[in-house]
Write a protein that holds these residues in place. Structure first.
Motif, PDB file in Angstrom:
ATOM      1  N   PRO A  72     -11.970 -46.211 -44.056  1.00 36.06           N
ATOM      2  CA  PRO A  72     -12.541 -45.022 -44.725  1.00 36.06           C
ATOM      3  C   PRO A  72     -11.449 -44.070 -45.197  1.00 36.06           C
ATOM      4  O   PRO A  72     -11.167 -43.052 -44.554  1.00 36.06           O
ATOM      5  N   LEU A  73     -10.841 -44.389 -46.313  1.00 36.24           N
ATOM      6  CA  LEU A  73      -9.676 -43.621 -46.764  1.00 36.24           C
ATOM      7  C   LEU A  73      -9.983 -42.138 -46.945  1.00 36.24           C
ATOM      8  O   LEU A  73      -9.183 -41.276 -46.579  1.00 36.24           O
ATOM      9  N   GLN A  74     -11.142 -41.853 -47.512  1.00 41.29           N
ATOM     10  CA  GLN A  74     -11.408 -40.456 -47.855  1.00 41.29           C
ATOM     11  C   GLN A  74     -11.800 -39.615 -46.647  1.00 41.29           C
ATOM     12  O   GLN A  74     -12.029 -38.412 -46.793  1.00 41.29           O
ATOM     13  N   ARG A  75     -11.863 -40.246 -45.486  1.00 40.04           N
ATOM     14  CA  ARG A  75     -12.051 -39.448 -44.274  1.00 40.04           C
ATOM     15  C   ARG A  75     -10.704 -39.011 -43.700  1.00 40.04           C
ATOM     16  O   ARG A  75     -10.651 -38.222 -42.753  1.00 40.04           O
ATOM     17  N   LEU A  76      -9.646 -39.521 -44.245  1.00 34.43           N
ATOM     18  CA  LEU A  76      -8.320 -39.068 -43.824  1.00 34.43           C
ATOM     19  C   LEU A  76      -8.066 -37.659 -44.375  1.00 34.43           C
ATOM     20  O   LEU A  76      -8.641 -37.275 -45.393  1.00 34.43           O
ATOM     21  N   PRO A  77      -7.211 -36.896 -43.695  1.00 33.68           N
ATOM     22  CA  PRO A  77      -6.795 -35.618 -44.301  1.00 33.68           C
ATOM     23  C   PRO A  77      -6.169 -35.871 -45.662  1.00 33.68           C
ATOM     24  O   PRO A  77      -5.605 -36.948 -45.917  1.00 33.68           O
ATOM     25  N   ASP A 132      -3.498 -34.882 -47.156  1.00 33.38           N
ATOM     26  CA  ASP A 132      -2.085 -35.232 -47.256  1.00 33.38           C
ATOM     27  C   ASP A 132      -1.837 -36.678 -46.859  1.00 33.38           C
ATOM     28  O   ASP A 132      -0.977 -37.351 -47.433  1.00 33.38           O
ATOM     29  N   LEU A 133      -2.626 -37.162 -45.909  1.00 37.31           N
ATOM     30  CA  LEU A 133      -2.462 -38.567 -45.509  1.00 37.31           C
ATOM     31  C   LEU A 133      -2.948 -39.501 -46.619  1.00 37.31           C
ATOM     32  O   LEU A 133      -2.344 -40.539 -46.886  1.00 37.31           O
ATOM     33  N   MET A 176      -0.396 -39.691 -49.075  1.00 41.83           N
ATOM     34  CA  MET A 176       0.737 -40.481 -48.592  1.00 41.83           C
ATOM     35  C   MET A 176       0.461 -41.975 -48.762  1.00 41.83           C
ATOM     36  O   MET A 176       1.351 -42.741 -49.152  1.00 41.83           O
ATOM     37  N   VAL A 177      -0.759 -42.366 -48.488  1.00 45.74           N
ATOM     38  CA  VAL A 177      -1.134 -43.768 -48.685  1.00 45.74           C
ATOM     39  C   VAL A 177      -0.992 -44.138 -50.164  1.00 45.74           C
ATOM     40  O   VAL A 177      -0.399 -45.156 -50.517  1.00 45.74           O
ATOM     41  N   LEU A 178      -1.523 -43.273 -51.035  1.00 52.30           N
ATOM     42  CA  LEU A 178      -1.470 -43.571 -52.469  1.00 52.30           C
ATOM     43  C   LEU A 178      -0.032 -43.666 -52.971  1.00 52.30           C
ATOM     44  O   LEU A 178       0.289 -44.484 -53.837  1.00 52.30           O
ATOM     45  N   SER A 211     -11.716 -39.556 -56.230  1.00 55.11           N
ATOM     46  CA  SER A 211     -10.500 -40.379 -56.241  1.00 55.11           C
ATOM     47  C   SER A 211      -9.592 -39.983 -57.398  1.00 55.11           C
ATOM     48  O   SER A 211      -8.372 -39.886 -57.246  1.00 55.11           O
ATOM     49  N   PHE A 238      -7.468 -46.737 -38.589  1.00 59.25           N
ATOM     50  CA  PHE A 238      -7.829 -45.363 -38.931  1.00 59.25           C
ATOM     51  C   PHE A 238      -7.473 -44.413 -37.788  1.00 59.25           C
ATOM     52  O   PHE A 238      -6.811 -43.377 -38.002  1.00 59.25           O
ATOM     53  N   LEU A 296      -4.490 -41.395 -37.584  1.00 56.10           N
ATOM     54  CA  LEU A 296      -4.731 -40.003 -37.175  1.00 56.10           C
ATOM     55  C   LEU A 296      -3.869 -39.631 -35.970  1.00 56.10           C
ATOM     56  O   LEU A 296      -3.298 -38.530 -35.910  1.00 56.10           O
ATOM     57  N   CYS A 322       0.686 -46.049 -43.292  1.00 53.06           N
ATOM     58  CA  CYS A 322       0.182 -45.783 -44.641  1.00 53.06           C
ATOM     59  C   CYS A 322       0.399 -47.002 -45.535  1.00 53.06           C
ATOM     60  O   CYS A 322      -0.454 -47.345 -46.363  1.00 53.06           O
ATOM     61  N   LYS A 323       1.524 -47.642 -45.353  1.00 52.14           N
ATOM     62  CA  LYS A 323       1.799 -48.837 -46.150  1.00 52.14           C
ATOM     63  C   LYS A 323       0.797 -49.939 -45.807  1.00 52.14           C
ATOM     64  O   LYS A 323       0.328 -50.658 -46.705  1.00 52.14           O
ATOM     65  N   VAL A 339      -2.238 -49.479 -44.835  1.00 53.67           N
ATOM     66  CA  VAL A 339      -3.505 -49.117 -45.484  1.00 53.67           C
ATOM     67  C   VAL A 339      -3.453 -49.486 -46.962  1.00 53.67           C
ATOM     68  O   VAL A 339      -4.410 -50.054 -47.512  1.00 53.67           O
ATOM     69  N   ALA A 340      -2.338 -49.178 -47.581  1.00 53.00           N
ATOM     70  CA  ALA A 340      -2.198 -49.477 -49.012  1.00 53.00           C
ATOM     71  C   ALA A 340      -2.252 -50.979 -49.267  1.00 53.00           C
ATOM     72  O   ALA A 340      -2.817 -51.427 -50.276  1.00 53.00           O
ATOM     73  N   ILE A 373     -13.557 -51.743 -50.034  1.00 45.38           N
ATOM     74  CA  ILE A 373     -12.625 -51.831 -48.901  1.00 45.38           C
ATOM     75  C   ILE A 373     -12.361 -50.454 -48.306  1.00 45.38           C
ATOM     76  O   ILE A 373     -12.325 -50.289 -47.087  1.00 45.38           O
ATOM     77  N   TRP A 374     -12.183 -49.494 -49.159  1.00 42.08           N
ATOM     78  CA  TRP A 374     -11.883 -48.147 -48.652  1.00 42.08           C
ATOM     79  C   TRP A 374     -13.135 -47.295 -48.482  1.00 42.08           C
ATOM     80  O   TRP A 374     -13.030 -46.082 -48.261  1.00 42.08           O
ATOM     81  N   MET A 375     -14.291 -47.917 -48.593  1.00 39.38           N
ATOM     82  CA  MET A 375     -15.561 -47.238 -48.316  1.00 39.38           C
ATOM     83  C   MET A 375     -15.668 -45.927 -49.109  1.00 39.38           C
ATOM     84  O   MET A 375     -15.974 -44.863 -48.554  1.00 39.38           O
ATOM     85  N   ILE A 376     -15.391 -46.044 -50.391  1.00 36.61           N
ATOM     86  CA  ILE A 376     -15.404 -44.832 -51.221  1.00 36.61           C
ATOM     87  C   ILE A 376     -16.809 -44.607 -51.763  1.00 36.61           C
ATOM     88  O   ILE A 376     -17.369 -45.488 -52.426  1.00 36.61           O
TER      89      ILE A 376
END
Lengths: 480, 188
Positions: free
Chosen positions: A7-12, A14-15, A18-20, A38, B115, B119, B134-135, B137-138, B152-155
């Motif tokens: 769940p990427l968008q549940r991250l803060p 800035d995180l 950072m992933v992007l 996004s 996840f 955190l 982070c890498k 995740v990417a 995948i990222w549940m957007i």
């Protein structure tokens, strides 16, 4: 195997960023299409996009400093038949790197929305560019105008085959729509019934015109009409004499906005830079050898001596040029030089006559000139003979130009009466020895400095080299 | 690696720990500290391993614990699951005293816990591990199309985002109204 989910968008925030930031650009673009949120994340990344370029109507290129992504919006029908940006592409091919290729769906977006999408990622409006090929695309300019309300850069590939709508060509329509707001215009060919002057007099900053293969003859009026800061033109027909007049007008104060002028093209003949520099009080800068592939020492001695008036070789070289012409020409030159007698002579380049030369030396040079003339096609020699007579008239008129400081119109009308477009650009045989015998592809570069009435300095860099054609180039840089 | 800790450690921790003993160089005495997560299980970690965490390093510097105090007062991280903390401690021990290579193969492999790990690492301010997480995740979306990335990222789609936003606004309005009513009742 079930795909792992995250769940990427549940991250803060800035995180998430950072992933992007660890992802490839095309993956970031793909992510930006997943939702508006996004897209806003990707926008916040502030990607270092150098330019977003639309090759109208269906190719979008996103340029980074070292990467280039091309999105080709495909249609079932003929792509060239896209008339409006409201069409939905069937799919999108993405090309990147050397072999990178992906295919996405249209993401439910029209061409217009695709363009907007990339524009919103790139932030800066002045980094958007549209390239239009009027032969290929049949389009509604208003639709393009709506998509880019204040476009700053346009390149137009004009074509003689373009269709006219109500007697107006497509390129003309595009020009009318965007020219008032444009900062940079690149023209590949000219729209029908348009002169460079009529385009250059607008408030552009940069105008590039590429007229390879076009019969357009660059005129003094075109140059004097320029209101641009930077003007680059590739044209095969231009008059050195007109350029000389233009520089004289610049010295008197015309074209104050101009910062850079570059003219280059192919020629079947050698340029005569003496005609270009005549009366400009140009000071030659130290020779750097230019782009020569071979040592300068290999050039004949005359090559170095041409622009060094205090050297006797200068006279000789000039004489080579003049002896092939008419003897009366020399007389007019003598008058001209006498008229300029009060001018400082040191370091100045001007046409000099070798009246005091020993006869023996003249004979040797005549022989040299004749030897070179044998290499010149007969038709050229014939023209040169004719040129000799016409040059006389030209030079007389040129003297009047110098004396007539305050009346350009007279100068111009005088020019219109002349019939010497070819002769003015030619130097006969005397210039041939400047390139070393057998030194093909050797560039000869000379740099001169002139100053205008306001004390502003400018540099004139001349260059020519001989390969299959004679490549002639001239750069004029103003130092404000 | 610096060694600013107090005293030397020779005794085992008072409580059992699942953390492996770090192999300290015999001639260099090393300090140990204790951390526990949500499950209250205490992990003994060397000061060298804890250098990776800017948060814990700062706590050690500021508190100035002695060996005994450190043993008696393990650092509590109630917001981190025990198994996640274990992973982090393991990673810190494996990378004690050496920089993290660009391609770290010692990262925990359980993607389902990535996840929580991200955190926790973010909270503990372990920069190198965070970069690598982070890498990871990417890498989950490498070469994927927008549709695949969305899955995948549940957007959530734009419609789902809008619905969630409306719901949040409605809930916030109700809460505000409830607070106002409660305040009015108290006033009476």
């Amino acid at each position: 195997m079930p795909t792992q989910r995250f769940p990427l968008q549940r991250l803060p925030d800035d995180l998430g960023l950072m992933v992007l930031s660890t992802m490839e650009y095309h993956e970031i673009f793909a992510f930006s299409f997943t939702s508006k949120k996004s897209l806003s994340m990707v926008t916040a990344l502030r990607l270092p996009i150098h330019r977003v370029k639309l090759a109208f109507p269906n190719e979008i290129a996103v340029l980074f400093d070292r990467a280039y992504y091309r999105f080709y919006l495909k249609r079932h029908e003929n792509d060239y038949e896209i008339r409006t940006l409201n069409d939905l592409p069937t799919s999108v091919d993405i090309y990147f790197g050397n072999i990178g290729r992906l295919t996405w769906s249209n993401q439910g977006k029209t061409i217009d929305e695709w363009i907007h999408h990339f524009c919103s990622i790139s932030h800066q409006e002045n980094r958007r560019e549209v390239s239009i090929n009027t032969r290929k695309a049949r389009f509604d300019v208003q639709s393009l105008r709506n998509t880019f309300p204040s476009l700053k850069k346009v390149s137009i590939h004009c074509s003689g085959e373009e269709l006219n709508v109500n007697g107006i060509s497509s390129s003309e329509t595009v020009l009318r729509a965007f020219l008032p707001d444009l900062e940079t215009l690149l023209l590949y060919g000219l729209p029908p019934n348009r002169s460079i002057g009529s385009i250059g007099m607008t408030n552009l900053n940069v105008l590039h015109v590429y007229l390879d293969g076009s019969p357009y003859n660059l005129k003094l009026e075109d140059l004097l009409s320029l209101n641009v800061k930077s003007f680059v033109i590739m044209v095969n027909e231009f008059s050195i004499r007109d350029l000389n007049r233009f520089f004289k007008m610049w010295i008197k104060g015309s074209n104050p906005k101009l910062e850079y002028l570059e003219i280059y093209g192919h020629s079947s003949r050698f340029p005569d830079w003496n005609v270009l520099l005549k009366g400009l009080k140009a000071v030659e800068e130290e020779e750097e050898g230019g782009g020569s592939d071979e040592p300068q020492e290999e050039e004949p001695k005359e090559a170095d001596a041409v622009e060094e008036p205090e050297d006797a070789q200068d006279d000789e070289d000039q004489e080579d040029y003049e002896e092939v012409e008419d003897e009366e020409e020399e007389e007019s030159e003598g008058e001209f030089k006498a008229g300029e007698a009060d001018e400082p002579q040191v370091g100045r380049v001007e046409a000099v006559e070798a009246q005091n030369e020993p006869e023996g030396a003249q004979e040797v040079r005549v022989e040299e000139a004749e030897a070179v003339a044998e290499e010149v096609p007969e038709d050229v020699q014939e023209e040169e003979v004719q040129e000799g007579y016409d040059e006389e008239n030209e030079k007389e008129e040129d003297e009047e130009d110098i004396e007539d400081d305050n009346d350009y119109e007279d100068d111009e009308s005088e020019y219109e009466d002349e019939e010497e477009p070819e002769e003015a650009q030619i130097v006969p045989v005397a210039q041939v020895p400047r390139v070393a015998q057998g030194a093909e592809n050797t560039a000869v570069v000379k740099t001169y400095t002139i100053r205008n009435s306001l004390g502003v300095f400018a540099e004139i860099e001349t260059e020519f080299n001989r390969s299959a054609y004679v490549n002639v180039g001239l750069k004029f840089t103003v130092f404000h | 690696m610096s060694s600013t800790e107090q005293g030397t450690s020779s005794a085992a921790p008072a409580e059992p720990t699942t953390a492996p003993e770090s192999a300290a160089a015999p001639e260099v005495p090393e300090s140990f500290y204790y951390v526990h997560g949500k499950d209250k299980v205490v992990h003994k970690v060397s000061a060298g391993a804890l250098q990776h965490s800017a948060l814990i390093h700062g706590m050690i510097s500021n508190l100035g614990y002695t060996e005994e105090q450190a043993k008696a007062n393990p650092f509590p991280f109630e917001n981190i699951d025990g198994d996640i903390l274990q992973m982090v401690v393991d990673w810190c021990n494996q990378h004690k005293g050496k920089p993290t290579p660009p391609e770290d193969t010692n990262l925990p492999k359980q993607k389902e816990k990535l996840f929580d790990l991200v955190l926790a690492v973010n909270y503990l301010e372990i920069k190198e591990l965070l970069t690598y997480c982070c890498k990871q995740v990417a890498m989950m979306v490498k070469g994927k199309s927008p549709e695949e990335i969305r899955e995948i990222w549940m957007i959530p789609t734009d419609a789902e985002d809008e619905a969630a936003e409306k719901e949040a606004k409605k809930r916030a309005g109700k809460e505000a109204a409830g607070e106002t009513a409660a305040a009015a009742g108290d006033a009476k």
